[in-house]
Design a protein around this motif. Structure first.
Motif, PDB file in Angstrom:
ATOM      1  N   THR A 131      -4.353  -7.844  -0.242  1.00 52.94           N
ATOM      2  CA  THR A 131      -2.941  -7.480  -0.358  1.00 52.94           C
ATOM      3  C   THR A 131      -2.653  -6.110   0.233  1.00 52.94           C
ATOM      4  N   SER A 132      -3.670  -5.263   0.372  1.00 48.34           N
ATOM      5  CA  SER A 132      -3.475  -3.938   0.939  1.00 48.34           C
ATOM      6  C   SER A 132      -3.670  -3.907   2.440  1.00 48.34           C
ATOM      7  N   LEU A 133      -4.511  -4.808   2.982  1.00 45.14           N
ATOM      8  CA  LEU A 133      -4.872  -4.734   4.393  1.00 45.14           C
ATOM      9  C   LEU A 133      -4.330  -5.865   5.241  1.00 45.14           C
ATOM     10  N   CYS A 134      -4.070  -7.019   4.655  1.00 41.77           N
ATOM     11  CA  CYS A 134      -3.829  -8.219   5.455  1.00 41.77           C
ATOM     12  C   CYS A 134      -2.364  -8.634   5.457  1.00 41.77           C
ATOM     13  N   LEU A 135      -1.709  -8.455   6.591  1.00 39.03           N
ATOM     14  CA  LEU A 135      -0.330  -8.916   6.747  1.00 39.03           C
ATOM     15  C   LEU A 135      -0.268 -10.433   6.572  1.00 39.03           C
ATOM     16  N   ARG A 136       0.767 -10.895   5.901  1.00 38.10           N
ATOM     17  CA  ARG A 136       0.991 -12.332   5.729  1.00 38.10           C
ATOM     18  C   ARG A 136       1.715 -12.873   6.970  1.00 38.10           C
TER      19      ARG A 136
END
Length: 624
Positions: A131-136
C-alpha cells in the motif's frame, strides 16, 4: 548470529493464476536517502489509464496519505512521445497513452516510518507494505500482479555487513537463495496484504498443522534465544489451529487450516510495540529487551507481552482476515471504510490472545488472571466508557482511537480492551448457563459463514446457536450502551473473587503523567477526578506543593519529583496547594485528595472452577 535458512521449493506459477499483466520492480535506490525506486510496467494499459495509491492500510484505521512519500513520477511508452501524465487529486493520476501497448512508470518512495504500517529503508534494514509502494492500476486490480525485489548492491552496504535476504509470504516465481527475485500475487489485494522484510535478519522455521511457518527477526541482540521463540510460537499456532478446527487439523483425513504458508516478521527496536495482521503473514515490532534470552528460565513479563502480540496477530488469520465485517468484503483504498464491529474483530481477538497462551501452557492460571486484571483496570480507569458505546467507538476509530490526544480517555473507550471484556462476559455467561461456550459460538460463526464476511446479526445468531437462547439483551447493554459490565458477578461464578485494593497515586488523583529526571509532566486529566476539580490541565509541569500552617507547624513548600512524593510530604493530610508551570507561568491549584479510590484485584478462590474455565474443558471442546 546463526541463521536457519528456509527450505526452497521449486518456484512455479500456480496453475490457477494466469500470467501477470502488471509488474513491479522494487529497488533500494539510496539507503542513506531512504529511497525505494519502483518501476511499474503495465502490459495492456487503457487509453486513459488511471493510477491510485492507497490512503490507508487495512487493519490500521487511519487515513495516512501514503502518496505524500511518492516523488518523481514519470511515464514512458517505447520510443514514442512521453505520455501525458496528469495528477487528478492527492493520490490519483491519469496517463494518456496508446491502449494495449506496454506502459512504464517510474517513481521513488521515501521510506522513513519504522513501524509496521508503511515503509522503512536504511543501511541496516528495509521493509515495505504494498500500500505504500505499489500504485493501483485501475481496471486491472483483479488481475495477477508480479513483484520483483532487487537486492541492494554489496557496495551500498556498510563495510563488512552481511548480505541481505528477503522474506515475504507471496508465492515465489523465481528467487535466489536469499529470497530476492520475482513473486506472484493473485491480485492487487494480495499484493497489498503481503509485506516484505529486507536485511541481514535471523530466520527460523517450524511446521504447525501441516503448514510451514517462517519467523524472521531483525535487530535482535546476541543474547536472543531463537529456538525458544520458535518453540513458543509453534505452541501458539497449534493451539489456535485446534481452537478453530479441532485436534485433527492438518492430519490425514482431518480439516485443513485456511493457510498453506505463514511468515512472522519481527522488528526488534529499543522502544516499540505493535503488530499488523495479514492473510499469510504478520508484521510485528517489539522492545529488543522483550525477546527471549539465552538461559532464561522464567518468562519475563515483557516476553509474555510479546507472546500475547504473536497470539493476537495469528488469531487474526481467522478473525478479521477471513471472518470480517461485511463492510470489508471489498476494501476501498481511497477513503475510510467504516464498521461498528471492531469490538468483535479486535476485542474478541484480544480476549483470546492471552487465553490461548494459557491453553498452550505458556502461562499458568495465575499469570492469566493477572492479564485479565490488567485489562479490567484499564477499562475501569477510562471515563470514556460511560460516554461512548464500544460499537460507536468502533465506528469512530478513524478519528478517535487512531488520533488520540489528552481528551481521548474522557470521550471514548478502546474497542480492544472493552471488546475483550465483552467477550469475557459472554464466555462466562454461556458457561454458567451450561449450554455452550464462546468457543462454540466462534466456530459456529466460522462454519456458518464459510470463513467469509459477517454482520452483527450473524454474530448474534452464533451466540444463540451456542447458548440456546437470544443474547440480544446482552449485546444491547454491553455493546450498544454504556452500562457497566457484570464482571464481578460472572467472575465469582467461575471461582474468581474481585477485591478492592488501594489505588496508585495517579489513579487516585485522576491523572496520567510522565515522570522523568525529577519532573512530573501531566499528559491526561481524567474526567471527574480530583485533579480536574483542582484545575489541572494536560501539558502542566507539576513542580511542587505548599502545605498550610497547622498548629505549631509553619507553612511548608516541597519540590515534587514524582507522584509518590505526595504521600511522603502530606502524611495523613488530604489538602495542599499544587504548584504547576503552565505556559511559563506559575499557577497555584487547590488540591483535595479523595478517599476510597480503589483498584480491582482478582483472586482465585476455587481453582477447580477456574481450571474448568481456562484450560481442560476448552481444549476438550475443540475435539468435538
Amino acid at each position: 548470529m546463526a541463521t536457519k535458512s528456509p527450505s526452497r521449493r521449486a518456484a512455479a506459477t500456480p496453475a490457477a493464476v494466469a500470467a501477470p499483466g502488471v509488474h513491479y520492480r522494487v529497488e533500494c535506490a539510496d539507503l542513506h536517502a531512504r529511497l525505494f525506486e519502483v518501476t511499474l510496467t503495465i502490459d495492456r494499459p487503457a487509453a486513459e489509464q488511471q493510477l491510485t495509491l492507497p490512503v490507508w492500510i487495512p487493519g490500521s484505521y487511519l487515513v495516512r496519505e501514503f502518496a505524500k512519500n511518492l516523488q518523481g513520477l514519470q511515464a514512458s511508452q517505447g520510443r514514442r512521445k512521453a505520455p501525458v501524465l496528469t495528477q487528478l487529486d492527492k493520490c490519483s493520476w491519469r496517463v494518456e497513452c496508446t491502449a494495449g501497448q506496454p506502459l512504464v512508470l517510474r517513481y521513488k518512495v521515501c521510506a522513513y516510518d519504522n513501524s509496521v504500517r508503511t515503509a522503512w529503508l536504511d543501511a541496516e534494514r528495509g521493509f515495505f507494505n504494498g500500500t505504500s509502494l505499489c500504485l493501483r492500476v485501475e481496471g486491472q486490480t483483479d488481475a495477477p500482479h508480479a513483484l520483483e525485489i532487487v537486492a541492494p548492491a554489496a557496495s551500498a552496504l556498510p563495510e563488512g555487513a552481511a548480505p541481505w535476504s528477503c522474506a515475504t509470504a507471496l508465492p515465489p516465481l523465481k528467487t535466489d537463495r536469499h529470497g530476492f527475485g520475482r513473486y506472484l500475487a493473485a491480485d492487487y489485494d494480495e499484493l497489498a496484504d503481503s509485506p516484505v522484510e529486507l536485511g541481514a535478519f535471523w530466520s527460523g522455521e517450524f511446521e504447525a498443522g501441516g503448514v510451514p511457518h517462517r519467523f524472521v527477526v531483525a535487530g535482535a541482540a546476541a543474547s536472543f534465544d531463537g529456538d525458544r521463540l520458535l518453540a513458543d510460537t509453534k505452541a501458539i499456532c497449534e493451539a489456535e489451529m485446534r481452537f478453530w478446527h479441532g485436534d485433527k487439523v492438518g492430519k490425514r483425513g482431518g480439516p485443513k487450516p485456511p493457510i498453506d504458508r505463514y511468515v512472522f516478521m519481527l522488528n526488534a527496536v529499543d522502544d516499540g510495540y505493535g503488530g499488523l495482521e495479514h492473510r499469510h503473514s504478520t508484521a510485528l515490532i517489539c522492545n529488543r529487551r522483550d525477546l527471549p534470552q539465552l538461559g532464561m528460565k522464567k518468562s519475563a513479563d515483557g516476553y509474555v507481552t510479546l507472546l500475547g502480540l504473536i497470539s493476537h496477530e495469528y488469531f487474526h488469520t481467522w478473525n478479521v482476515k477471513r471472518l470480517r465485517p461485511a463492510e470489508f468484503a471489498r476494501y476501498d483504498y481511497g477513503r475510510e471504510n467504516y464498521t461498528r464491529l471492531l469490538w468483535f474483530f479486535e476485542g474478541f481477538t484480544s480476549y483470546y490472545d492471552d487465553l490461548l497462551l494459557r491453553r498452550a501452557e505458556l502461562i499458568d492460571d495465575a499469570a492469566y488472571l493477572r492479564l485479565v486484571n490488567k485489562t479490567i483496570n484499564q477499562v475501569q480507569q477510562t471515563p470514556g466508557r460511560q460516554v461512548q458505546s464500544v460499537a460507536d467507538a468502533s465506528f469512530d476509530a478513524w478519528v478517535k482511537y487512531y488520533r488520540q490526544d489528552e481528551q481521548t480517555p474522557n470521550g471514548t473507550v478502546s474497542y480492544y480492551t472493552k471488546g475483550a471484556l465483552v467477550a469475557l462476559c459472554l464466555d462466562l455467561k454461556l458457561r454458567a448457563e451450561g449450554r455452550g461456550t464462546l468457543d462454540d459460538a466462534m466456530r459456529h460463526l466460522w462454519n456458518a459463514s464459510g470463513g467469509g464476511p459477517v454482520s452483527e446479526a450473524d454474530i448474534a445468531a452464533a451466540l444463540e446457536a451456542a447458548g440456546g437462547r437470544s443474547y440480544a439483551a446482552e449485546l444491547a447493554a454491553w455493546v450498544h450502551a454504556t452500562a457497566e459490565l457484570p464482571l464481578s458477578e460472572l467472575l465469582r461464578l467461575h471461582g474468581v473473587a474481585t477485591l478492592d485494593d488501594p489505588s496508585q497515586p495517579a489513579q487516585t488523583l485522576g491523572l496520567r503523567v510522565a515522570e522523568s529526571g525529577g519532573s512530573v509532566q501531566v499528559k491526561v486529566v481524567l474526567r471527574g477526578g480530583a485533579a480536574e476539580k483542582a484545575g489541572f490541565a494536560a501539558g502542566d509541569e507539576w513542580i511542587g506543593i505548599e502545605l498550610p500552617a497547622a498548629g505549631r507547624k509553619p507553612a511548608q513548600g516541597w519540590r515534587i519529583g514524582r507522584l509518590d512524593d505526595l504521600a511522603l510530604y502530606l502524611g495523613a493530610g488530604k489538602r495542599c496547594t499544587a504548584l504547576v508551570a503552565r505556559d511559563r507561568k506559575l499557577v497555584k491549584l487547590p488540591l483535595v485528595l479523595p478517599t476510597g479510590v480503589t483498584t480491582w484485584r482478582l483472586l482465585a478462590q476455587d481453582m477447580g472452577r477456574v481450571s474448568k474455565w481456562l484450560a481442560p474443558v476448552a481444549i476438550a471442546a475443540a475435539k468435538a
